[in-house]
Scaffold this motif. Structure first.
Motif, short mmCIF file in Angstrom:
data_model
loop_
_atom_site.label_atom_id
_atom_site.label_comp_id
_atom_site.label_asym_id
_atom_site.label_seq_id
_atom_site.Cartn_x
_atom_site.Cartn_y
_atom_site.Cartn_z
N GLY A 94 0.63 -1.36 0.33
CA GLY A 94 -0.40 0.20 -0.28
C GLY A 94 0.36 1.34 0.05
N GLY A 95 2.33 1.06 0.26
CA GLY A 95 2.89 2.09 0.45
C GLY A 95 2.92 3.26 -1.13
N ASP A 96 2.19 2.51 -1.85
CA ASP A 96 2.69 3.46 -3.61
C ASP A 96 1.35 2.85 -4.09
OD1 ASP A 96 2.33 0.55 -4.17
OD2 ASP A 96 5.20 1.21 -4.85
N GLY A 97 -0.11 2.71 -3.62
CA GLY A 97 -1.08 2.27 -3.85
C GLY A 97 -2.27 3.29 -3.91
N GLU A 98 -1.59 4.01 -3.60
CA GLU A 98 -3.18 5.48 -3.73
C GLU A 98 -3.50 5.90 -4.79
OE1 GLU A 98 -2.83 10.42 -2.66
OE2 GLU A 98 -0.86 9.15 -1.78
N ALA A 99 -3.05 5.64 -5.91
CA ALA A 99 -3.47 6.42 -7.26
C ALA A 99 -4.66 5.47 -7.74
CB ALA A 99 -2.07 6.52 -8.50
N MET A 100 -3.91 3.69 -7.00
CA MET A 100 -4.69 3.00 -7.38
C MET A 100 -5.94 2.82 -6.91
SD MET A 100 -4.75 -1.14 -7.97
CE MET A 100 -5.27 -1.59 -6.07
N VAL A 101 -5.97 2.76 -5.16
CA VAL A 101 -7.35 2.84 -4.72
C VAL A 101 -7.93 4.09 -5.05
CG1 VAL A 101 -8.02 3.78 -2.55
CG2 VAL A 101 -6.33 2.10 -3.06
N ASP A 102 -7.93 5.35 -5.56
CA ASP A 102 -8.49 6.51 -5.59
C ASP A 102 -8.93 6.14 -7.30
OD1 ASP A 102 -9.09 9.43 -5.75
OD2 ASP A 102 -8.16 9.95 -7.74
N LEU A 149 -4.85 5.88 -16.84
CA LEU A 149 -4.91 5.93 -15.79
C LEU A 149 -6.82 6.97 -15.63
CD1 LEU A 149 -2.37 5.16 -13.93
CD2 LEU A 149 -3.54 3.27 -15.09
N THR A 150 -7.55 6.54 -16.33
CA THR A 150 -9.28 7.51 -16.64
C THR A 150 -9.74 6.23 -15.68
OG1 THR A 150 -10.09 6.54 -18.17
CG2 THR A 150 -8.13 8.58 -18.22
N THR A 151 -11.34 7.38 -15.13
CA THR A 151 -12.36 6.78 -14.17
C THR A 151 -12.61 6.06 -15.33
OG1 THR A 151 -12.00 8.59 -13.30
CG2 THR A 151 -14.42 7.65 -13.10
N GLU A 152 -13.20 6.07 -16.41
CA GLU A 152 -13.57 5.09 -17.60
C GLU A 152 -12.96 3.94 -17.89
OE1 GLU A 152 -14.93 9.31 -17.16
OE2 GLU A 152 -12.87 8.93 -17.74
N SER A 153 -11.17 4.00 -17.37
CA SER A 153 -11.07 2.94 -18.36
C SER A 153 -10.60 1.73 -17.30
CB SER A 153 -9.60 3.50 -17.98
OG SER A 153 -8.43 4.00 -17.27
#
Length: 407
Positions: free
Chosen positions: A233-241, A357-361
């Motif tokens: 999780g240390g670099d997972g912020e973008a994926m979770v968001d 890395l878009t919401t739609e994708s």
């Protein structure tokens, strides 16, 4: 995998075999979890009577270890954005921390006298801390010394420069009886670009991936769910968001998601995510860290994850349809793994360079999960022999053979 009470020195009345697994763990969970899987396989098969994991992971104490496996916690360090390191203990500078780590490593190995030493990923250890003990063990000649490498390390030219800077090529040539690559050569060669001699390359053993199983049973949701995990999780912020944005933007998106943040995704970032999760009315539920994540993998309908080695092994082992969102900094390791796995039909790679890395994708990826083939349909079962090969190689190197009862 069989088990046996037979110890590997019982024929000559000596003590059981012992293994040490060194895992520098400056960041994340990967090295510790890989070492735990290896230590469990070696002890449960009877190949060694006991094993100790040397680890710098700050969360090592939150894991369970099987009988015969223990760990020694090394003082921790953390990597900054600019690539430099600092001590996790604010009361010690990095030199003091490194010196203390080296002392603990030397003392543990000197007193424990292992028959097998497996060094994970870093041939010289963190800042060269393994070199003194490697010198001693090599001179004594009683310990089989193994360098364990995951399937992908980094881009060949980047890795070659890093190993040259650390003196890793020389250490690999001098000290290691074998190099175990925890993956199949048909998927990727992590040593591409390294100026290893032919003699060193002849000592490479391609084990295959390390199969995972449910270690600690855990309750899983009764309703269908997808698992969302950024690993440590240390670099997972973008994926979770991105996953949360997908559920926020599309109220019909399903099934529900179970989000495991990982122990290193915390603080204000975690608090903000918790607020958003609560607003989704149960469509997404979240937990901070679960060392029993294997059960959640096994029960899921699909997985959205990052592309770390251990997560990938779990995807294959539990035959999960998966969308991987690999990190691309500071290393391209995860992107290389995800891209190659997609080429082989094992997973879907949500590639920031190709898909964006878009919401739609992300919405499209979640909706497409049920229609992906499972890894087994692309031959994943034939890639998961790693633990069996490790056991066989360890027995051969130590001159150990299990009894028929262990077969």
């Amino acid at each position: 995998m069989g088990s046996s009470a037979l110890t590997t020195r019982s024929q000559v009345g000596q003590r059981p075999r012992r293994a040490v697994l060194y895992s520098h763990d400056t960041f994340g969970l990967g090295h510790l979890r890989r070492s735990r899987a290896l230590a469990s396989a070696l002890t449960q098969s009877g190949t060694v009577g006991s094993a100790i994991i040397l680890t710098g992971s700050p969360v090592a104490g939150r894991f369970t270890f099987p009988a015969g496996v223990d760990h020694v916690r090394l003082p921790g360090v953390k990597k900054l954005a600019d690539g430099t390191y600092i001590s996790q203990n604010s009361g010690m500078d990095l030199e003091t921390t490194t010196s203390l780590r080296e002392g603990l490593i030397n003392s543990t190995i000197a007193h424990y006298e292992p028959d097998l030493l497996i060094v994970d990923k870093e041939p010289t250890g963190f800042r060269g801390e393994m070199l003194p003990i490697l010198e001693k063990l090599n001179a004594a000649g009683r310990t089989q010394i193994i360098l364990g490498l995951r399937d992908v390390l980094d881009k060949p030219e980047v890795l070659a420069n890093e190993w040259d800077r650390k003196g890793a090529i020389e250490a690999t040539e001098r000290f290691y009886n074998e190099l175990w690559v925890y993956g199949p050569k048909s998927v990727y060669d992590p040593t591409k670009g390294l100026p290893l001699s032919q003699a060193a390359r002849d000592r490479i053993v391609w084990t295959g991936y390390l199969r995972r199983a449910i270690i600690d049973p855990a309750d899983v949701p009764d309703r269908p769910y997808i698992l969302v995990t950024p690993g440590g999780g240390g670099d997972g912020e973008a994926m979770v968001d991105l996953v949360l944005k997908a559920y926020e933007q599309d109220p019909t998106l399903g099934p529900q998601a179970v989000l495991v943040y990982g122990p290193f995704l915390s603080g204000d970032t975690r608090d903000a995510f918790e607020t958003r999760v609560a607003a989704l009315g149960g469509r997404v539920t979240a937990t901070g860290f679960d060392s029993r994540i294997e059960a959640l993998f096994a029960g899921a309908q699909g997985v959205i994850c990052m592309g770390g080695y251990n997560t990938f092994c779990e995807v294959l082992s539990f035959d999960q349809r998966a969308v991987i969102v690999p990190r691309t900094k500071p290393r391209l390791e995860q992107w290389i793994r995800a891209n190659r796995a997609e080429e082989l039909g094992l997973v879907r790679n949500l590639d920031e360079f190709r898909d964006g890395l878009t919401t739609e994708s992300m919405i499209a990826a979640i909706r497409g999960l049920p229609h992906q083939q499972r890894p087994s349909q692309a031959g994943a079962d034939g890639l998961l022999d790693g633990l069996d090969v490790v056991i066989e190689r360890a027995q051969r190197l130590m001159g150990a053979q299990l009894s028929d009862a262990a077969e």
